[in-house]
Design an enzyme around this catalytic site. Structure first.
Site, PDB file in Angstrom:
ATOM      1  N   TYR A 124      40.779  43.651  47.925  1.00  0.00           N
ATOM      2  CA  TYR A 124      40.182  42.693  48.548  1.00  0.00           C
ATOM      3  C   TYR A 124      40.338  43.006  50.176  1.00  0.00           C
ATOM      4  CZ  TYR A 124      40.320  38.832  45.504  1.00  0.00           C
ATOM      5  OH  TYR A 124      40.077  37.998  44.329  1.00  0.00           O
ATOM      6  N   LYS A 191      48.279  47.540  36.506  1.00  0.00           N
ATOM      7  CA  LYS A 191      47.747  48.475  35.224  1.00  0.00           C
ATOM      8  C   LYS A 191      47.952  49.974  35.764  1.00  0.00           C
ATOM      9  CE  LYS A 191      44.745  48.412  31.935  1.00  0.00           C
ATOM     10  NZ  LYS A 191      45.325  47.967  30.606  1.00  0.00           N
ATOM     11  N   ASP A 249      45.180  36.915  42.311  1.00  0.00           N
ATOM     12  CA  ASP A 249      44.166  35.988  42.476  1.00  0.00           C
ATOM     13  C   ASP A 249      43.866  35.582  40.848  1.00  0.00           C
ATOM     14  OD1 ASP A 249      42.350  34.354  43.535  1.00  0.00           O
ATOM     15  OD2 ASP A 249      40.707  35.861  43.913  1.00  0.00           O
TER      16      ASP A 249
END
Ligand code: NAD
Length: 366
Positions: A124, A191, A249
């Site tokens: 982002y 991850k 998000d």
């Protein structure tokens, strides 16, 4: 003395839900001087930008704002006004509690989760290079020179920066939140097995911070894919989740789904000494001006704001009134009825009126 709070009505359904929340907050009796400022459509009309400096400056002064959702203008220079506001004010923590309410239709019961999302970096950050642009080609050439893995020359590129400082700050916030609110466990979600230098860094920093809280709050780390499955199979095993921006998000919408949808999901963006409270949902333009949508998410964002202001009694009373009205399922908007066409559903403003009335009589459990 009244507490000054900046009020951004937002656009689309923003003004309807944010005014519903403002009226409910006022009805608690907490002394507030609202300062109306523009952002979104009304700001574009007046200042030719959806996020005027005057608005940011006012929030820097009051250090507290409540904001209706804002439509992201297409082709106006902002990827998202909401993301820009969080970055400009350094509101690094996005707090999204997700709790089941009796009376809200959902496939899940007794959900009580808190999402803590990092707000300032990750994918982002807005550092992107469009496919085919000369700069993008130059970047790809450089990267292809440095890495044995090759990128096709017409690829688009988005950059994912994750720093130790921002990670430590968000993880510490999650632990402090857990301690202050009697929560038992913090789970860091990444991850890290695939993106070793970004998510791997996030996980390693989270583990370091977790050591400071040993004996006070339990810690674990998990992968985002496995966490999504866990959330729908055994949400009771999770408590406070701390995540980098993108996973945060996605997970917060997933968790909003667990408790019955966006209409009941509140949120807060918190920095070192500034906080902006807003619903998780957006401006739902197709419902704008219809007095139809559910004001609960915005009103519960107001409850979070009252708690942030240490107005515990007012927050508990408002929350109890919301719970009571939803439990009855009488004076509620269409989305909280069994049949969305139910003619007895009430409008946004009328649901707020019912909550205000209920605050006068509701019993608050301490
Ligand atoms: P959205 O959340 O605005 O709406 C999606 C759907 O969710 C709606 O069509 C509606 O069916 C339902 N919904 C949302 N809020 C509801 C409510 N209070 N009561 C009942 N149902 C509700 O998402 P979108 O359509 O993807 O986004 C619309 C605009 O809002 C976009 O421009 C987006 O960028 C912006 N947005 C803003 C924010 C924010 O201000 N923080 C957040 C998300 C999206």
């Amino acid at each position: 003395m009244k507490r000054k709070i900046t009020f951004l009505a937002g656009d689309g359904i923003g003004p309807e839900v944010s005014w519903a929340a403002r009226r409910c907050i006022d009805a608690t009796g907490v002394g507030i001087e609202w300062i109306d400022k523009e952002a979104g459509d009304d700001a574009i009309k007046k200042f030719d930008t959806p996020l005027p400096e005057e608005t940011l400056e006012n929030i820097r002064e009051t250090r507290l704002a409540i904001k209706g959702p804002i439509t992201t203008p297409i082709g106006k220079g902002f990827r998202s006004v909401n993301v820009a506001l969080r970055k400009e004010l350094n509101l690094f923590a996005c707090l999204r509690p997700c709790r089941s309410f009796e009376g809200v239709k959902s496939n899940f019961k007794n959900i009580d989760l808190v999402i803590v999302r990092e707000n300032t970096e990750d994918l982002y950050a807005g550092i992107e290079f469009a496919s085919g642009e000369p700069q993008t080609k130059e970047l790809i050439e450089k990267l292809n020179g440095w890495s044995p893995k090759k990128i096709q020359d017409n690829a688009g590129i988005s950059i994912k920066p994750i720093t130790p400082e921002a990670t430590q700050r968000i993880v510490r916030y999650a632990f402090e939140y857990a301690v202050a609110n009697g929560r038992k466990k913090v789970t860091a979600v990444t991850k890290a097995n695939i993106m070793k230098f970004t998510d791997g860094l996030f996980m390693a920093e989270a583990q370091k911070i977790a050591k400071e809280y040993e004996g006070k709050v339990e810690y674990e780390d998990r992968l985002i894919d496995a966490t999504c499955m866990k959330l729908v199979l055994h949400p009771e095993d999770l408590d406070v989740l701390v995540l980098p921006n993108l996973y945060g998000d996605i997970a917060s919408d997933l968790c909003a789904g667990l408790v019955g949808g966006l209409g009941v999901a509140p949120g807060a963006n918190i920095g070192d000494d500034i906080a902006v409270f807003e619903a998780v949902h957006g401006s739902a333009p197709k419902y704008a001006g219809k007095n139809k949508v559910n004001p609960t998410a915005m009103i519960l964002s107001g409850v979070l704001m009252l708690r942030y202001m240490k107005e515990e009694e007012a927050a508990n009373r408002l929350e109890a009134a919301v719970e009571s009205i939803i439990r009855e399922r009488k004076d509620v908007t269409y989305d909280l009825k069994d049949d969305r066409q139910d003619p007895t559903s009430v409008g946004t403003a009328e649901m707020a009126d019912a909550i205000i009335e209920r605050m006068k009589t509701v019993k608050v459990s301490v």
